[in-house]
Design an enzyme around this catalytic site. Structure first.
Site, PDB file in Angstrom:
ATOM      1  N   MET A  74      -4.019  -7.497  -6.912  1.00 58.08           N
ATOM      2  CA  MET A  74      -3.299  -8.677  -7.317  1.00 58.08           C
ATOM      3  C   MET A  74      -4.538  -9.465  -7.982  1.00 58.08           C
ATOM      4  O   MET A  74      -3.942 -10.773  -8.709  1.00 58.08           O
ATOM      5  CB  MET A  74      -2.614  -9.484  -6.562  1.00 58.08           C
ATOM      6  CG  MET A  74      -1.294  -8.917  -5.805  1.00 58.08           C
ATOM      7  SD  MET A  74      -0.305  -7.813  -6.877  1.00 58.08           S
ATOM      8  CE  MET A  74       0.637  -9.206  -7.334  1.00 58.08           C
ATOM      9  N   GLY A 105       0.816  -1.228   0.128  1.00 59.21           N
ATOM     10  CA  GLY A 105      -0.099  -0.258   0.140  1.00 59.21           C
ATOM     11  C   GLY A 105       0.956   1.177   0.076  1.00 59.21           C
ATOM     12  O   GLY A 105       0.305   2.369   0.229  1.00 59.21           O
ATOM     13  N   SER A 106       2.096   1.271  -0.390  1.00 55.63           N
ATOM     14  CA  SER A 106       2.886   2.509  -0.698  1.00 55.63           C
ATOM     15  C   SER A 106       2.312   3.531  -1.556  1.00 55.63           C
ATOM     16  O   SER A 106       2.320   4.737  -1.342  1.00 55.63           O
ATOM     17  CB  SER A 106       4.361   2.350  -0.922  1.00 55.63           C
ATOM     18  OG  SER A 106       4.593   1.618  -2.260  1.00 55.63           O
ATOM     19  N   HIS A 130       1.738   0.264 -13.353  1.00 56.99           N
ATOM     20  CA  HIS A 130       2.274  -0.793 -13.566  1.00 56.99           C
ATOM     21  C   HIS A 130       3.938  -0.369 -13.404  1.00 56.99           C
ATOM     22  O   HIS A 130       4.417   0.370 -14.025  1.00 56.99           O
ATOM     23  CB  HIS A 130       2.173  -1.470 -14.888  1.00 56.99           C
ATOM     24  CG  HIS A 130       3.126  -2.728 -15.151  1.00 56.99           C
ATOM     25  ND1 HIS A 130       2.706  -3.868 -14.676  1.00 56.99           N
ATOM     26  CD2 HIS A 130       4.160  -2.989 -15.792  1.00 56.99           C
ATOM     27  CE1 HIS A 130       3.522  -4.820 -14.920  1.00 56.99           C
ATOM     28  NE2 HIS A 130       4.171  -4.367 -15.836  1.00 56.99           N
TER      29      HIS A 130
END
Ligand code: GRF
Length: 206
Positions: free
Chosen positions: A101, A23-24, A120
């Site tokens: 994911m 979660g950065s 991405h």
């Protein structure tokens, strides 16, 4: 589109973030909202992973979270139904995938087309999939980078919105490269989110 809080100067737009892990990028978005770079609120973090560190970040920042575990459903369709129901109820201006994911089901993609984006960690269309940084590093490319794109039915195949290159250095390690890529992500993603919400970016089609 959702009309949420009112604020001087207009409606505050709403974002839903989907994340499965650290979660950065969620954190970078939260920070960009706090600093005023993004004029929006996060109406929820949705995750499929009860152990995601992203959940802790959301809780700490007072962002509501929704856990939708695929294992809890009898079929992929039921899981998609549940996710579609939550997203439809929230009706966010933007759905932001940040290390989510799982592939979104076709009905979700169709319903929110043009309102779902992903980040991405490679220069698409090269090195699609879950290990973009490692795959590029192991291939031996000299330039890799970060891509922000609209989400379509495929994996990492949607229309590209922005890309930023990151050089692979002669004495690079995978860890050092990962760190530089994430740094770029944490600037680029909030910037693009802000521009999209402000209507400064147009979809041009592929
Ligand atoms: C990022 O590298 C992003 O590009 C990819 O998944 C990673 C998520 O990292 N899609 P984090 O969970 O935001 O730290």
């Amino acid at each position: 589109m959702a009309e949420t809080d009112t604020a001087p100067g207009g409606k505050v737009k709403s974002i839903v973030v989907l994340a499965s892990g650290n979660g950065s990028n969620l954190q970078a978005i939260i920070d960009a909202i706090d600093s005023g770079e993004i004029n929006a609120r996060i109406s929820a973090l949705i995750t499929n992973n009860p152990d995601a560190y992203a959940l802790k970040r959301a809780r700490k920042q007072g962002v509501p979270s929704v856990l939708i575990k695929p294992m809890g459903f009898g079929s992929r369709k039921e899981y998609d139904d549940a996710l579609l129901e939550v997203l439809t109820r929230m009706d966010p201006d933007l759905i932001v995938l940040a290390g989510y994911m799982l592939l979104l089901g076709e009905r979700i993609v169709r319903k929110f087309k043009g309102r779902i984006i992903n980040i991405h960690p490679a220069l698409l269309p090269s090195f699609k999939g879950t290990h973009g940084i490692r795959d590029a590093f192991e291939y031996g490319v000299k330039i890799t980078g970060v891509t922000v794109h609209f989400v379509d039915e495929g994996m990492d195949t949607g229309e590209i919105i922005a890309q930023e290159a990151v050089a692979v250095l002669d004495d690079d390690t995978l860890e050092a490269l990962e760190e530089r890529i994430h740094k770029v992500e944490h600037k680029l993603y909030p910037h693009i989110i802000a521009e999209l919400l402000d209507g400064k970016l147009e979809r041009k089609g592929k």
